[in-house]
Design a protein around this motif. Structure first.
Motif, short mmCIF file in Angstrom:
data_model
loop_
_atom_site.label_atom_id
_atom_site.label_comp_id
_atom_site.label_asym_id
_atom_site.label_seq_id
_atom_site.Cartn_x
_atom_site.Cartn_y
_atom_site.Cartn_z
N UNK A 36 0.83 -1.20 0.00
CA UNK A 36 0.00 0.00 0.00
C UNK A 36 0.87 1.25 0.00
N UNK A 37 1.92 1.25 0.80
CA UNK A 37 2.84 2.39 0.82
C UNK A 37 3.53 2.52 -0.54
N UNK A 38 3.96 1.40 -1.09
CA UNK A 38 4.74 1.41 -2.34
C UNK A 38 3.95 1.95 -3.53
N UNK A 39 2.69 1.54 -3.67
CA UNK A 39 1.93 1.99 -4.85
C UNK A 39 1.67 3.50 -4.79
N UNK A 40 1.69 4.07 -3.58
CA UNK A 40 1.49 5.52 -3.45
C UNK A 40 2.81 6.30 -3.50
N UNK A 41 3.93 5.60 -3.26
CA UNK A 41 5.24 6.29 -3.19
C UNK A 41 6.34 5.53 -3.94
N UNK A 42 6.09 5.07 -5.18
CA UNK A 42 7.10 4.23 -5.84
C UNK A 42 8.45 4.91 -6.02
N UNK A 43 8.46 6.24 -6.16
CA UNK A 43 9.71 6.96 -6.41
C UNK A 43 10.54 7.14 -5.13
N UNK A 44 9.94 6.83 -3.99
CA UNK A 44 10.66 6.99 -2.71
C UNK A 44 11.36 5.70 -2.29
N UNK A 45 11.24 4.64 -3.12
CA UNK A 45 11.78 3.33 -2.73
C UNK A 45 12.92 2.87 -3.63
N UNK A 46 13.79 2.03 -3.05
CA UNK A 46 14.89 1.45 -3.83
C UNK A 46 14.58 0.03 -4.27
N UNK A 47 13.50 -0.55 -3.73
CA UNK A 47 13.13 -1.92 -4.08
C UNK A 47 12.10 -2.45 -3.10
N UNK A 48 11.59 -3.63 -3.42
CA UNK A 48 10.49 -4.21 -2.65
C UNK A 48 10.66 -5.72 -2.59
N UNK A 49 10.47 -6.30 -1.40
CA UNK A 49 10.46 -7.75 -1.25
C UNK A 49 9.14 -8.11 -0.57
N UNK A 50 8.26 -8.78 -1.30
CA UNK A 50 6.96 -9.16 -0.74
C UNK A 50 6.93 -10.66 -0.52
N UNK A 51 6.54 -11.05 0.69
CA UNK A 51 6.54 -12.46 1.08
C UNK A 51 5.11 -12.86 1.44
N UNK A 52 4.46 -13.62 0.55
CA UNK A 52 3.08 -14.04 0.84
C UNK A 52 2.17 -12.88 1.19
N UNK A 53 2.34 -11.76 0.49
CA UNK A 53 1.53 -10.56 0.79
C UNK A 53 0.05 -10.85 0.59
N UNK A 54 -0.79 -10.30 1.47
CA UNK A 54 -2.24 -10.47 1.35
C UNK A 54 -2.85 -9.18 0.80
N UNK A 55 -4.11 -9.28 0.37
CA UNK A 55 -4.85 -8.08 -0.04
C UNK A 55 -4.39 -7.41 -1.32
N UNK A 56 -3.64 -8.13 -2.16
CA UNK A 56 -3.04 -7.50 -3.34
C UNK A 56 -4.09 -6.91 -4.29
N UNK A 57 -5.21 -7.61 -4.44
CA UNK A 57 -6.22 -7.16 -5.43
C UNK A 57 -6.79 -5.78 -5.10
N UNK A 58 -6.70 -5.36 -3.83
CA UNK A 58 -7.19 -4.02 -3.44
C UNK A 58 -6.41 -2.91 -4.15
N UNK A 59 -5.21 -3.24 -4.61
CA UNK A 59 -4.33 -2.21 -5.21
C UNK A 59 -4.12 -2.43 -6.71
N UNK A 60 -4.98 -3.28 -7.31
CA UNK A 60 -4.76 -3.66 -8.71
C UNK A 60 -4.62 -2.47 -9.65
N UNK A 61 -5.47 -1.45 -9.45
CA UNK A 61 -5.45 -0.31 -10.38
C UNK A 61 -4.19 0.55 -10.25
N UNK A 62 -3.37 0.30 -9.21
CA UNK A 62 -2.14 1.09 -9.03
C UNK A 62 -0.87 0.28 -9.24
#
Length: 195
Positions: free
Chosen positions: A104-130
């Motif tokens: 949720x933080x990443x889809x709103x702030x992609x330019x503020x991050x150096x990378x992402x590691x998601x492990x069995x993340x839940x609720x992904x479909x809530x952010x599909x449009x982003x």
């Protein structure tokens, strides 16, 4: 390398974290049944420090040794923590509930991050449009082969929109890092070395 237990005030709440290593920050976020010490027990904090990064494993507000505080949601907390610690383009790791918060933080702030590691993340479909906004960001997706909490639809959705995402299976269960901590840590080290 020694793991140091520390506290920081974030929006007036006393937040606990464990830190090791130097360099660019990798902030670790636990799942609902776990806390900051989980990443110490799996050796993940040490593994990250070994490859030249600064590992910061936090207790979410109201978990472990952290106070509850007053945060709109976990994504707001992540934003406040990054600002308080003055982290420049950190890499965020999140498992399960922590994975959703990080996403949720990443889809709103992609330019503020150096990378992402998601492990069995839940609720992904809530952010599909982003999700497409994350394309170009280095992303590692790690799921257990028989995760019965976060179905494969979740990582498939990210892979559909984000060409820069890489997927690996580790272990079997939802908390796959408990099944095969060494394999899990090796994947993370390889990913970090490639950044």
């Amino acid at each position: 390398m020694q793991n140091l237990e520390k506290f920081v005030q974030v929006n007036g709440a006393k937040i606990h974290y464990i830190e090791a290593g130097n360099g660019k920050a990798v902030v670790l976020h636990h799942g609902a049944r776990f806390n900051a010490h989980t990443w110490e027990e799996t050796g993940t904090i040490s593994a990250i420090a070994e490859v030249g990064y600064r590992a910061i494993s936090i207790d979410f507000p109201g978990f472990g040794k952290s106070e509850s505080g007053n945060f709109g949601n976990l994504s707001d907390f992540i934003s406040s923590f990054i600002e308080t610690m003055k982290l420049d383009k950190p890499i965020l790791l999140g498992a399960s509930m922590g994975g959703e918060a990080v996403l949720e933080y990443a889809v709103d702030n992609p330019k503020k991050l150096g990378g992402l590691i998601l492990v069995g993340a839940v609720g992904v479909s809530s952010y599909e449009n982003k999700l497409k906004d994350l394309d170009g960001l280095p992303i590692l997706l790690i799921w257990g082969k028989h995760d019965n909490v976060s179905p494969k639809h979740n990582y498939e959705l990210i892979l559909k929109y984000v060409k820069s995402a890489k997927f690996v299976n580790i272990g079997n269960q939802h908390a796959c890092y408990l099944d095969d901590p060494n394999g899990f840590n090796e994947q993370i080290k390889t990913f970090l070395k490639g950044l």
